[in-house]
Design an enzyme around this catalytic site. Structure first.
Site, PDB file in Angstrom:
ATOM      1  N   LYS A 194       0.815  -1.226   0.000  1.00  0.00           N
ATOM      2  CA  LYS A 194       0.000   0.000   0.000  1.00  0.00           C
ATOM      3  C   LYS A 194       0.842   1.266   0.000  1.00  0.00           C
ATOM      4  O   LYS A 194       0.328   2.351  -0.267  1.00  0.00           O
ATOM      5  CB  LYS A 194      -0.984   0.000   1.178  1.00  0.00           C
ATOM      6  CG  LYS A 194      -1.950  -1.171   1.079  1.00  0.00           C
ATOM      7  CD  LYS A 194      -3.332  -0.916   1.619  1.00  0.00           C
ATOM      8  CE  LYS A 194      -4.245  -2.042   1.135  1.00  0.00           C
ATOM      9  NZ  LYS A 194      -5.604  -1.973   1.518  1.00  0.00           N
ATOM     10  N   LYS A 220      -4.884 -10.896  -5.709  1.00  0.00           N
ATOM     11  CA  LYS A 220      -6.108 -11.265  -4.977  1.00  0.00           C
ATOM     12  C   LYS A 220      -7.258 -10.338  -5.363  1.00  0.00           C
ATOM     13  O   LYS A 220      -7.044  -9.175  -5.728  1.00  0.00           O
ATOM     14  CB  LYS A 220      -5.873 -11.261  -3.468  1.00  0.00           C
ATOM     15  CG  LYS A 220      -5.843  -9.905  -2.829  1.00  0.00           C
ATOM     16  CD  LYS A 220      -6.012 -10.008  -1.313  1.00  0.00           C
ATOM     17  CE  LYS A 220      -6.211  -8.606  -0.755  1.00  0.00           C
ATOM     18  NZ  LYS A 220      -7.303  -8.419   0.142  1.00  0.00           N
ATOM     19  N   LYS A 267     -11.039  -5.091  -2.665  1.00  0.00           N
ATOM     20  CA  LYS A 267     -11.986  -3.975  -2.654  1.00  0.00           C
ATOM     21  C   LYS A 267     -11.396  -2.730  -3.280  1.00  0.00           C
ATOM     22  O   LYS A 267     -12.106  -1.885  -3.778  1.00  0.00           O
ATOM     23  CB  LYS A 267     -12.340  -3.629  -1.201  1.00  0.00           C
ATOM     24  CG  LYS A 267     -13.325  -4.555  -0.587  1.00  0.00           C
ATOM     25  CD  LYS A 267     -13.924  -3.881   0.630  1.00  0.00           C
ATOM     26  CE  LYS A 267     -13.393  -4.537   1.887  1.00  0.00           C
ATOM     27  NZ  LYS A 267     -13.416  -3.715   3.044  1.00  0.00           N
TER      28      LYS A 267
HETATM   29  P1  ATP Z   1      -8.352  -4.248   0.302  1.00  0.00           P
HETATM   30  O1  ATP Z   1      -7.893  -5.244  -0.693  1.00  0.00           O
HETATM   31  O2  ATP Z   1      -8.868  -2.999  -0.264  1.00  0.00           O
HETATM   32  O3  ATP Z   1      -7.381  -4.054   1.440  1.00  0.00           O
HETATM   33  P2  ATP Z   1      -9.991  -6.361   1.114  1.00  0.00           P
HETATM   34  O4  ATP Z   1     -10.769  -6.763  -0.074  1.00  0.00           O
HETATM   35  O5  ATP Z   1      -8.790  -7.145   1.503  1.00  0.00           O
HETATM   36  O6  ATP Z   1      -9.630  -4.840   0.972  1.00  0.00           O
HETATM   37  P3  ATP Z   1     -10.751  -6.253   3.897  1.00  0.00           P
HETATM   38  O7  ATP Z   1     -11.783  -5.432   4.571  1.00  0.00           O
HETATM   39  O8  ATP Z   1      -9.354  -5.833   4.087  1.00  0.00           O
HETATM   40  O9  ATP Z   1     -11.012  -6.312   2.339  1.00  0.00           O
HETATM   41  O10 ATP Z   1     -10.920  -7.778   4.272  1.00  0.00           O
HETATM   42  C1  ATP Z   1     -11.986  -8.332   4.965  1.00  0.00           C
HETATM   43  C2  ATP Z   1     -11.800  -9.824   5.126  1.00  0.00           C
HETATM   44  O11 ATP Z   1     -11.885 -10.470   3.833  1.00  0.00           O
HETATM   45  C3  ATP Z   1     -10.443 -10.238   5.697  1.00  0.00           C
HETATM   46  O12 ATP Z   1     -10.626 -11.329   6.575  1.00  0.00           O
HETATM   47  C4  ATP Z   1      -9.655 -10.659   4.503  1.00  0.00           C
HETATM   48  O13 ATP Z   1      -8.643 -11.582   4.821  1.00  0.00           O
HETATM   49  C5  ATP Z   1     -10.729 -11.287   3.639  1.00  0.00           C
HETATM   50  N1  ATP Z   1     -10.378 -11.213   2.217  1.00  0.00           N
HETATM   51  C6  ATP Z   1     -10.088 -10.083   1.528  1.00  0.00           C
HETATM   52  N2  ATP Z   1      -9.826 -10.367   0.251  1.00  0.00           N
HETATM   53  C7  ATP Z   1      -9.964 -11.711   0.106  1.00  0.00           C
HETATM   54  C8  ATP Z   1      -9.826 -12.614  -0.991  1.00  0.00           C
HETATM   55  N3  ATP Z   1      -9.506 -12.184  -2.196  1.00  0.00           N
HETATM   56  N4  ATP Z   1     -10.039 -13.934  -0.770  1.00  0.00           N
HETATM   57  C9  ATP Z   1     -10.376 -14.381   0.461  1.00  0.00           C
HETATM   58  N5  ATP Z   1     -10.523 -13.588   1.531  1.00  0.00           N
HETATM   59  C10 ATP Z   1     -10.323 -12.262   1.378  1.00  0.00           C
END
Ligand code: ATP
Ligand code: LTN
Length: 328
Positions: free
Chosen positions: A112, A194, A197
């Protein structure tokens, strides 16, 4: 006495099926066996600039998503992080026992902060310490998260052990719960990344609130590997990812998923996958809009009260141990 779990999601961006399959789905299963705390981590969200009105809206939307996913507020405690000031207070204490080097090693911070140089926000840097505070305040035994949070959990354990060693047994050392399948759903546009969001390209993710036509379009556009067979195969990451999603939304054994597509091409598989996702999300999407806003706010406020009663005990103990509570 039941063991405890705690987990959280940031009310920023739109939740995608990776968040659901990697995290929320497991919370719903685990809440039956654990005393559960599910937090909407809005203090984490402000590590990046947020538009105030939108942050409010997203906070309530996330509460709706927790409920529609199956978190039962009669069984589990759902609350908003900023309603429990002890999170920020313990985070400061933990900041003081954290080391620059260990925070600099966090891969999420490295990702980040890429290209930002000296202007990278300090909140992005200390983010994992606030997360450690969320977990340690509740003396959680288990933390259900996706694969990307494993390193943050290791830091949490290190901080807890350090505090216990220096000031006496206080914190429970938490274990991560990372599901065997679905812990890392990849982007539909780049299977080496991955699903995220904060991805600029909405075609990389299926959002929980996407309608049927959008889902069909996104799956149709999803990248595939060379070859034609629909099989689990790590060396073909795109199809492997799509098949993993299929397995999770249908709840079928891996072998049965493969059997269904023997001799069929990618086109057929993609059509089936899109319909399976739409079916899977249908009951969830119907529920999500059905909650009354005032009731929702009351659920969050009473959740915060329950959470606070636990959090303030832990913080008091920490203050005692460190000599901050000078009058006792
Ligand atoms: P960003 O990528 O913008 O940081 P994010 O999509 O990772 O956001 P978070 O709010 O950080 O979202 O994550 C919420 C939960 O979802 C966490 O437990 C994280 O490990 C899980 N998670 C996020 N992305 C994935 C993914 N691609 N596959 C499985 N679990 C995920
Ligand atoms: N950092 C997590 C969100 C989060 C969290 C937590 C997860 C904040 N506090 C406590 C589990 C436990 C993320 O998913 N990005």
């Amino acid at each position: 006495m039941k063991k405890r779990i705690l987990s959280g999601v940031q009310p920023s961006g739109n939740l995608h099926i990776g968040n659901y399959l990697g995290a929320l789905k497991n919370w719903v299963t685990l809440q039956k066996d654990y005393e559960s705390f599910f937090c909407i981590v809005n203090l984490h969200a402000i590590t990046l600039p947020q538009e105030p009105e939108k942050l409010k809206r997203k906070t309530l939307e996330l509460a709706r998503i927790y409920l529609a996913a199956g978190i039962d507020p009669k069984v589990s405690t759902i609350f908003v992080q900023s309603d429990v000031p002890e999170h920020a207070e313990l985070a400061w204490v933990l900041t003081c026992i954290s080391r620059m080097g260990e925070l600099e090693r966090m891969t999420q911070f490295k990702d980040k902060s890429k290209g930002k140089g000296e202007s990278v926000g300090v909140g992005i840097f200390t983010y994992p310490v606030l997360m450690a505070s969320d977990i340690l305040l509740y003396k959680a035994n288990l933390v259900p998260v996706g694969q990307d949070q494993k390193q943050h959990l290791e830091l949490t354990r290190d901080l807890a052990e350090r505090f216990n060693r220096d000031y006496g047994e206080t914190f429970v050392i938490p274990e991560p719960y990372i599901p065997p399948v679905g812990a890392k759903i990849q982007s539909l546009q780049d299977p080496m990344k991955k699903m995220s969001k904060s991805d600029q390209d909405p075609n990389g993710s299926i959002f929980l609130l996407d309608d049927a036509d959008v889902i069909r379009k996104k799956i149709k556009r999803a990248v595939t590997d060379s070859g034609t067979e629909v099989k689990f195969d790590k060396s073909r990451p795109a199809i492997n990812n799509l098949l993993t999603i299929y397995q999770l939304v249908t709840d079928l054994p891996a072998e049965e998923c493969e059997n269904r597509f023997v001799g069929k091409g990618y086109g057929y598989f993609k059509t089936e996958l899109a319909e399976a996702i739409i079916e899977f999300l249908r009951p969830f999407q119907q529920k999500v809009r059905s909650y009354d806003e005032q009731e929702l706010i009351e659920t969050l406020k009473s959740g915060a009260e329950k959470a606070r009663s636990v959090a303030c005990q832990t913080l008091r103990e920490v203050y005692e141990k460190m000599g901050l509570n000078y009058a006792s």
